[in-house]
Design an enzyme around this catalytic site. Structure first.
Site, PDB file in Angstrom:
ATOM      1  N   HIS A  11       0.890  -1.062   0.250  1.00 30.85           N
ATOM      2  CA  HIS A  11      -0.125   0.014  -0.074  1.00 30.85           C
ATOM      3  C   HIS A  11       0.878   1.300  -0.608  1.00 30.85           C
ATOM      4  CE1 HIS A  11       0.222   0.940   4.403  1.00 30.85           C
ATOM      5  NE2 HIS A  11       0.831  -0.047   4.325  1.00 30.85           N
ATOM      6  N   HIS A 123      12.643   1.261   6.664  1.00 24.25           N
ATOM      7  CA  HIS A 123      12.501   1.883   8.056  1.00 24.25           C
ATOM      8  C   HIS A 123      13.525   2.557   8.937  1.00 24.25           C
ATOM      9  CE1 HIS A 123       8.148   1.852   7.127  1.00 24.25           C
ATOM     10  NE2 HIS A 123       7.656   0.376   7.989  1.00 24.25           N
ATOM     11  N   GLY A 299       4.845   3.195  10.492  1.00 22.99           N
ATOM     12  CA  GLY A 299       3.657   3.577  10.167  1.00 22.99           C
ATOM     13  C   GLY A 299       3.718   3.691  12.137  1.00 22.99           C
ATOM     14  N   ASN A 303       1.833   8.507  14.646  1.00 24.17           N
ATOM     15  CA  ASN A 303       1.377   8.660  16.422  1.00 24.17           C
ATOM     16  C   ASN A 303       1.603   9.627  16.537  1.00 24.17           C
ATOM     17  OD1 ASN A 303       0.378   8.934  18.861  1.00 24.17           O
ATOM     18  ND2 ASN A 303      -1.267   6.783  17.773  1.00 24.17           N
ATOM     19  N   SER A 522      -4.511  19.470   4.663  1.00 22.75           N
ATOM     20  CA  SER A 522      -3.750  19.105   3.062  1.00 22.75           C
ATOM     21  C   SER A 522      -5.048  19.765   1.426  1.00 22.75           C
ATOM     22  CB  SER A 522      -3.369  17.763   3.530  1.00 22.75           C
ATOM     23  OG  SER A 522      -5.080  17.040   3.629  1.00 22.75           O
TER      24      SER A 522
END
Length: 588
Positions: A11, A123, A299, A303, A522
């Site tokens: 994704h 990552h 991901g 946060n 955005s």
């Protein structure tokens, strides 16, 4: 040496072009395909980024891929058996470890060497090689990459080394996503909504949810386990079982239904449990490495509320969170890691500006505006007049689509593809939520502030250019449109060196209002990617309730747009369903 980093076929696919260890262009495929979270091989993004860098595919020396497909396939097969023979042909098509390499050759036209690196290595490398640190501890956390969900390591002149990991199905990202689904939001998409909902509640269910994530090491080590009686990660239904509803004594919320105090309290509890686990694991990493600096990606690193606690209560003196911390940023990490391995060269560089994408060609805007019979004002050669006029409109209550220069890489709009408004207006949040963004009213908006005056308005030490941290709004700063219910804001600081034009606009707004701050969200409508091309900006402007569009040096007013355009565009541009399920994580 030119290295092309690729993140794809899961994704949010993306690419990054790296020249001699420096990222020169990076972009997500969704921005060009207009298909949110597009997982396809990033053909359009590669074409745009190479063009931006003045290169062709023939100039690329090496391609770096962001995961090891054979390891991912092993996990997919483990998950799918014994039902795999009944899987649909389209799913079986994706169970192909050679597919990434075949598509790199067939779709991108690259026939040279390709190196695949581990997902969590990509990552970690994306954070380390952009942090500017000579050495640092490295921490990654996401849903799953191949088998790994959390990793602990160290970076230095010798490279990136991951020393410890937690394996699927035990995952902080999946834990958060499962409860996100239970709360009626879309997984792998709406976790940030749950983060925004959390301050409206109290963590009265934290003790119950904490039982589902248990430390495996009694000495406070890095490993943890989920209680799998409460989760179902098979991909054949919701990510939670009925045991979760029994534990919380309420059925799962139906999507788009009313949000009650119970739901806000569960969100608050989930956020607290996540933060507490992260702090424990980072203390373990600090003890193991002895490093004072931390590079953080994956991901979960998006946060920003948890990031604030990590900065304030964690053991590290300095933290760098990679701005494209999700899978898209793996393209940068893979390229950087392969560059270091091939050349042996290591020169710490700090990424200070996430505007890495291709610039939109706004020079052609006057021509197609004239042909369409739309009046506009041309400020070419007079930037001061453009900023003064835009600041006047903002101070008078206008909501402005602001399209300038290079596109941001990652999920945040940082002043290149932004919607801007007056943060002092108490009705502005509801107006933008209802009429422009078409989204839930509880979700907060973020402020952009000139870096040199940030401390006057926010309790934040140091710059925050990527909007990845929250800070308390100081008393006396009446900014209701960007102040969340708990008195916090997700701050973006803007320096003149980083973005002279956006800094100039903030300064011009301050001359009129005393506040060098604008609401910044955005430039897109709900369910759609952020705009990429000038035509995307015009389409979004017409379909939304924006008052003004500033497209490079050109300004268009709402009142000058023909009334029938919006209806016609809705016919030509139907809503495109994202390529992910709303309640099942896209494992296959």
């Amino acid at each position: 040496m030119i290295i092309l980093g690729i993140s794809a076929l899961y994704h949010d696919s993306a690419c990054a072009v790296m020249a001699d260890g420096q990222v020169v262009s990076a972009a997500q495929e969704e921005r060009f395909s207009r298909r949110r979270f597009d997982p396809a091989m990033p053909v359009r993004a590669v074409r745009a980024c190479l063009r931006d860098a003045g290169l062709s595919i023939a100039d690329v020396d090496h391609v770096a891929y962001y995961e090891r497909p054979e390891r991912k396939l092993a996990r997919q097969l483990w998950m799918g058996l014994p039902e795999l023979p009944e899987t649909s042909p389209s799913a079986l098509f994706r169970l192909d470890a050679d597919r990434p390499f075949r598509q790199i050759e067939e779709l991108l036209g690259f026939t040279g060497p390709v190196t695949a690196v581990g997902h969590h290595e990509a990552h970690a490398a994306s954070a380390f090689y952009q942090s500017g640190f000579a050495t640092s501890a490295l921490f990654t956390a996401d849903a799953v990459g191949e088998w790994t969900t959390t990793s602990y390591g160290r970076g230095g002149p010798e490279g990136v080394e991951l020393r410890e990991e937690v394996a699927f199905p035990h995952s902080l990202g999946l834990f958060y996503s499962a409860v996100t689904s239970y709360l009626g939001f879309a997984v792998n998409s709406d976790e940030y909504k749950v983060m925004g909902l959390a301050p409206y509640g109290s963590p009265r269910y934290a003790d119950r949810l904490a039982r589902l994530v248990r430390d495996e090491d009694g000495d406070g080590g890095g490993r943890f386990r989920l209680d799998l009686d409460y989760f179902d990660f098979s991909g054949r239904g919701p990510m939670y079982t009925e045991r979760l509803a029994e534990l919380l004594e309420e059925p799962a919320r139906e999507p788009e239904s009313e949000i009650s105090r119970f739901h806000t309290d569960v969100a608050s509890s989930l956020q607290e449990v996540l933060e507490n686990v992260l702090l424990r694991k980072l203390r373990h990493l600090h003890r193991e490495t002895g490093e004072s600096r931390l590079g953080y990606a994956g991901g979960v690193a998006l946060n920003c509320v948890a990031n604030r606690r990590i900065r304030e209560e964690g053991p590290f003196e300095e933290i760098f969170v990679q701005p494209a911390a999700g899978d898209s940023g793996g393209a940068i990490g893979a390229a950087a890691m392969v560059h270091h391995e091939l050349t042996g060269e290591f020169a710490p560089r700090r990424l200070t500006d996430a505007k890495l994408g291709p610039p939109g060609a706004t020079r052609g805007a006057p021509g197609w505006l004239r042909r369409a019979g739309v009046p506009y004002t041309d400020f070419t050669g007079d930037e001061r007049a453009l900023l003064e006029r835009t600041a006047d409109l903002l101070a008078d209550g206008a909501v402005i689509g602001w399209y300038q220069g290079r596109m941001e890489f990652g999920p945040r709009a940082l002043g290149a593809r932004s919607i801007l408004a007056d943060p002092r207006d108490p009705g502005m949040r509801d107006r933008i939520n209802a009429l422009v963004k078409k989204r839930e009213a509880f979700r907060p908006f973020a402020p952009a502030v000139v870096e040199e005056r940030c401390a006057e308005f926010f309790e934040l030490d140091g710059p925050s250019p990527f909007m990845l941290d929250t800070a308390t709004v100081r008393q006396g700063a009446e900014l209701p449109a960007i102040t969340h219910v708990d008195g916090s804001a997700r701050v973006q600081t803007v320096s003149s060196a980083q973005d002279r034009r956006f800094h100039g606009l903030l300064t011009a707004f301050a001359q009129r209002t005393g506040f060098p701050i604008l609401l910044n969200t955005s430039f897109n409508m709900r369910g759609e990617p952020i705009v990429a091309q000038p035509a995307d900006a015009l389409v979004c402007f017409v379909r939304s309730d924006l008052d003004v569009l500033v497209l490079g040096d050109h300004m268009v007013l709402r009142e000058d747009i023909p009334g029938h355009w919006a209806a016609r565009l809705e016919e030509l541009l139907p809503y495109r369903k994202p390529p992910i399920s709303r309640d099942v994580y896209s494992f296959l």
